[in-house]
Every structure is written in C-alpha cells, then in structure tokens.
Design a protein around this motif. Structure first.
Motif, mmCIF file in Angstrom:
data_model
loop_
_atom_site.group_PDB
_atom_site.id
_atom_site.type_symbol
_atom_site.label_atom_id
_atom_site.label_comp_id
_atom_site.label_asym_id
_atom_site.label_seq_id
_atom_site.Cartn_x
_atom_site.Cartn_y
_atom_site.Cartn_z
ATOM 1 N N VAL A 1 0.923 -1.023 0.025
ATOM 2 C CA VAL A 1 -0.117 0.111 0.011
ATOM 3 C C VAL A 1 0.762 1.274 -0.055
ATOM 4 N N ASP A 2 0.517 2.171 -0.896
ATOM 5 C CA ASP A 2 1.527 3.581 -0.996
ATOM 6 C C ASP A 2 2.948 3.206 -1.159
ATOM 7 N N GLU A 3 3.212 1.989 -1.490
ATOM 8 C CA GLU A 3 4.721 1.833 -1.728
ATOM 9 C C GLU A 3 5.585 1.957 -0.394
ATOM 10 N N CYS A 4 4.937 1.785 0.521
ATOM 11 C CA CYS A 4 5.677 1.943 1.864
ATOM 12 C C CYS A 4 4.929 0.853 2.969
ATOM 13 N N LEU A 5 3.836 0.249 2.800
ATOM 14 C CA LEU A 5 3.493 -0.646 3.596
ATOM 15 C C LEU A 5 3.166 -1.763 2.969
ATOM 16 N N PHE A 6 3.585 -3.009 3.771
ATOM 17 C CA PHE A 6 3.657 -4.391 3.183
ATOM 18 C C PHE A 6 3.056 -5.309 3.947
ATOM 19 N N PHE A 7 2.241 -6.126 3.430
ATOM 20 C CA PHE A 7 1.567 -7.197 4.402
ATOM 21 C C PHE A 7 1.400 -8.414 3.711
ATOM 22 N N GLY A 8 1.385 -9.602 4.766
ATOM 23 C CA GLY A 8 1.273 -10.958 4.164
ATOM 24 C C GLY A 8 0.189 -11.733 4.869
ATOM 25 N N MET A 9 -0.479 -12.415 4.349
ATOM 26 C CA MET A 9 -1.597 -13.236 4.932
ATOM 27 C C MET A 9 -1.127 -14.725 4.820
ATOM 28 N N TYR A 10 -1.687 -15.559 5.714
ATOM 29 C CA TYR A 10 -1.108 -16.843 5.745
ATOM 30 C C TYR A 10 -2.082 -17.669 6.403
ATOM 31 N N LYS A 11 -2.181 -18.943 6.011
ATOM 32 C CA LYS A 11 -3.106 -19.815 6.438
ATOM 33 C C LYS A 11 -2.659 -21.311 6.280
ATOM 34 N N GLY A 12 -3.194 -22.340 6.818
ATOM 35 C CA GLY A 12 -3.000 -23.770 6.574
ATOM 36 C C GLY A 12 -1.621 -24.170 6.870
ATOM 37 N N ASP B 1 7.804 0.720 6.155
ATOM 38 C CA ASP B 1 9.135 0.981 6.209
ATOM 39 C C ASP B 1 9.239 2.633 6.136
ATOM 40 N N PHE B 2 9.973 3.054 7.207
ATOM 41 C CA PHE B 2 9.919 4.364 7.729
ATOM 42 C C PHE B 2 10.475 5.326 6.706
ATOM 43 N N SER B 3 11.732 4.882 6.034
ATOM 44 C CA SER B 3 12.111 5.712 4.884
ATOM 45 C C SER B 3 11.391 5.778 3.664
ATOM 46 N N ILE C 1 7.425 -4.385 12.577
ATOM 47 C CA ILE C 1 6.695 -5.478 12.100
ATOM 48 C C ILE C 1 5.488 -5.865 12.681
ATOM 49 N N PHE C 2 4.297 -6.007 12.678
ATOM 50 C CA PHE C 2 3.232 -6.248 13.643
ATOM 51 C C PHE C 2 2.318 -7.641 12.987
ATOM 52 N N SER C 3 1.664 -8.371 14.142
ATOM 53 C CA SER C 3 0.780 -9.473 13.617
ATOM 54 C C SER C 3 -0.509 -8.512 14.019
ATOM 55 N N TYR C 4 -1.568 -8.598 13.041
ATOM 56 C CA TYR C 4 -2.661 -7.828 13.375
ATOM 57 C C TYR C 4 -3.499 -8.446 14.566
ATOM 58 N N THR C 5 -3.202 -9.626 14.790
ATOM 59 C CA THR C 5 -3.889 -10.317 15.986
ATOM 60 C C THR C 5 -3.513 -9.603 17.354
ATOM 61 N N SER C 6 -2.342 -8.733 17.321
ATOM 62 C CA SER C 6 -1.991 -8.127 18.457
ATOM 63 C C SER C 6 -2.733 -7.056 18.790
ATOM 64 N N PHE D 1 8.185 -16.532 10.081
ATOM 65 C CA PHE D 1 9.769 -16.607 9.236
ATOM 66 C C PHE D 1 9.520 -16.168 7.933
ATOM 67 N N MET D 2 8.311 -16.458 7.213
ATOM 68 C CA MET D 2 8.176 -16.086 5.788
ATOM 69 C C MET D 2 8.072 -14.668 5.552
ATOM 70 N N PHE D 3 7.298 -14.053 6.453
ATOM 71 C CA PHE D 3 7.271 -12.540 6.421
ATOM 72 C C PHE D 3 8.500 -11.845 6.500
ATOM 73 N N HIS D 4 9.302 -12.206 7.689
ATOM 74 C CA HIS D 4 10.371 -11.427 7.812
ATOM 75 C C HIS D 4 11.397 -11.774 6.986
ATOM 76 N N THR D 5 11.661 -12.811 5.958
ATOM 77 C CA THR D 5 12.490 -13.416 5.194
ATOM 78 C C THR D 5 12.054 -12.364 3.747
ATOM 79 N N TRP D 6 10.663 -12.341 3.644
ATOM 80 C CA TRP D 6 10.273 -11.500 2.316
ATOM 81 C C TRP D 6 10.883 -9.948 2.705
ATOM 82 N N MET D 7 10.691 -9.577 4.146
ATOM 83 C CA MET D 7 11.079 -8.027 4.317
ATOM 84 C C MET D 7 12.682 -7.779 3.990
#
Length: 350
Positions: free
Chosen positions: A176-187, A250-252, A210-215, A195-201
C-alpha cells in the motif's frame, strides 16, 4: 530497534470480571430497549477506559454522549447519596460529618468514586466543548469536531488477498502506498508465517516495525475488529486463528512517498527522536528514529495512535499523514498567549 507506546492511561489492566459484566449487561439492556438510546459496555472494549457504560441518547432531537459508572451494594449507594447532597448544597461541613466515621476501606472507595466522577466530568467536557485535558499527560487537547475527515483505508486490498487465499492458496502478499507491506497466511503456512514474512522483508531490504494484526486484540487504542470493513469470514478466521496477517511500514519509504506527494516529512535524528519519544510518553520509533511531519518550523512527531490506525484500522499511510501535516500547520498560529496544543482528531489519537 523498534519501539511503540500508545497506552493512554498507563499499563493495561485486566478488568474483565464475569459478575460485574453480568450486572452491567442488565443495566445496559434496559437502555438498549429504548429506540432512542444505545449503551456500550466499556469493559468489553480495549479502547475505552473511562466509565462502565458509554450511552448515546437522543435528547430533544440532538445526539448526546454520556458516561456512567454502575454501582452495586448498599454502601456504594449511600456514598452516591452523600455526593449528590454535597453537590446540591456545597456544604463542606455536611461532607465532613457524613464521612467522618468511614473506616479505611470506605475512605478508599469514596476517593475512588470521587476520582471516577472527576475523570468522567473531564471527558464529558471535552466531548461537549471539543477542548479538555488529556488524562494521561495533563496537557490541553483539542478535538477537530467537524467530523469531515474520514481517512481512506486499504481494506479492499486486504479483502482481495483473502479471496486469493480462498483459491487454494495458503499465502498472499500486497503493498500500500509503496511503503506498507502485508502478508496473509493460513493452513500449512501458519507455523512458518513469521519466518516467511521476515524473510520477505529482509530480501526486499524493507526496514520497519512488524506487527501481527492479532496483536490488536490486546492493544488499548486499537479499533475493535468487528468494526472493520473487511470480510466477515476473514474476521472469523482471524478470531479463530485460522489466518494470520503481518504488516510492516518502512519508515524511509514512508517519508519518501510523503515528500513525493507534497507532504513535508523527515526522519528525526536518533538523538532528537529519543528525546521526543521520552517527552511524548507515547509514540513510535524504528532504529531509534521517529517520523516528523510539518513545515515552516512547526512539526509534529508521529504518535502511537496514528501509527496504530495505519496498522490496525487499515488507514492508508499517505492520506493519514496528509491530514497529520494539515493539523501541524494549524499550530503555526495558536491562540494568543496559549501554549501549543497536543492535537487529536475525533476518530483517534494523533
């Protein structure tokens, strides 16, 4: 290093009690039987910390918001009667003789009731006049009052990712807006999701908290999930932990995109950011840096409330910070002789 603090009144307190909730439900139900009144039990939210009930009622064609404490027991009722009589007479002698035989426990409860009433009165004044005192910091706050600014969200992108998951996929990503990134996972991807999300970042050199939405379920100023404009099925899956969503800003990149959109923004130095973080008593830092938005020598540092709206209310970052910058500009010419105010919006903390 990342840091965030947005708790409005100190440490989170667990005030969920089955007995008290049952009593509150009975009282709230009486209000909700009337077409002109709606009562919300504050203890069932994570963002209302004043009063037991928030009551919205129609009075002479005008909507009015009221806060109420629900007290049970003979002793509490006696104390409320004492306070009622004192408020009517203003007689200090009456109050002295009315409570002089209280034991230590009664005095403690009486002071608690007094504090609750004072707090509700402060909040009520702010709601009615658009100005008041911030209970956490003691500083002057100002509500925008016009209700015209409703920040756009990226809920549509979240819903699109959810549709992707329902097409025999176990992960979906987006930005979103070239500065926010999200990943959605199941199963099968659930255990590996962090691990997958951090690796992508890391692989994309994206650096930010980085936040989990459930927090959001445990965050005091987060918007309740049932009020979000996302799929009801997705809400069910999040609540039952069948799906997780990770979000990173990403703040920058956020600062860069703001300036590209004509919004003056910068990353504060580590020294000034640390000082501001400590001074604000709430805010958000990454790698010991905070985001400053504003112009003409008047800047406002990104606070926890605004940041959590990006993460938990799915507000688009650029649109939200555009309003943030506009609010900062209004501080250039504060009222004569008045100290610059801590700025808030009607829908949440800036």
């Amino acid at each position: 290093m990342s840091a965030i603090d947005s708790t409005p009144q100190g440490d989170t307190q667990n005030n969920i009690n089955r007995k008290s909730l049952a009593e509150l439900y009975t009282v709230a139900d009486e209000f909700n039987k009337k077409e002109s009144e709606v009562a919300i039990m504050c203890d069932l939210t994570t963002f209302m910390h004043v009063g037991d009930l928030l009551i919205v009622r129609n009075v002479d064609g005008q909507e009015r918001i009221e806060l109420a404490e629900v007290k049970q027991g003979k002793r509490n009722l006696e104390m409320l009667e004492i306070l009622k009589s004192f408020s009517e007479t203003g007689c200090d002698c009456y109050l002295y003789y009315a409570i002089k035989d209280f034991d230590e426990k009664d005095h403690k409860q009486f002071k608690r009731i007094l504090k609750q009433k004072a707090t509700m009165a402060q909040v009520q004044e702010t709601l009615e006049t658009d100005k008041g005192i911030d209970l956490a910091t003691g500083k002057t706050i100002h509500l925008s009052g016009d209700g015209e600014f409703v920040p756009p969200t990226y809920c549509e992108k979240i819903n699109e990712a959810y549709k992707t998951l329902n097409q025999n996929r176990e992960w979906a990503i987006g930005d979103v807006d070239e500065c926010l990134f999200f990943g959605m996972y199941k199963g099968k991807m659930l255990p590996a999701a962090p691990f997958m999300f951090h690796t992508w970042m890391e692989s994309c050199d994206i650096k930010g908290p980085i936040f989990s939405y459930t927090s959001s379920f445990y965050e005091d100023t987060a918007r309740p999930i049932l009020t979000q404009s996302i799929s009801s099925d997705l809400i069910d899956d999040l609540l039952t932990e069948k799906i997780v969503i990770f979000i990173c800003v990403d703040f920058s990149k956020l600062v860069h995109e703001c300036n590209e959109a004509g919004i003056p923004a910068r990353l504060g130095s580590k020294t000034e950011s640390k000082k501001m973080f400590a001074k604000m008593n709430q805010g958000v830092m990454y790698d010991d840096q905070m985001i400053a938005v504003g112009t003409d020598g008047v800047e406002m540092f990104l606070g926890g409330g605004t940041f959590l709206r990006i993460m938990y209310s799915f507000n688009r970052p650029i649109d939200l910070l555009r309003q943030f910058a506009a609010d900062a500009a209004k501080q250039i010419n504060p009222e004569c002789g008045a100290e610059p105010e801590v700025k808030y919006t009607v829908r949440g903390q800036v």
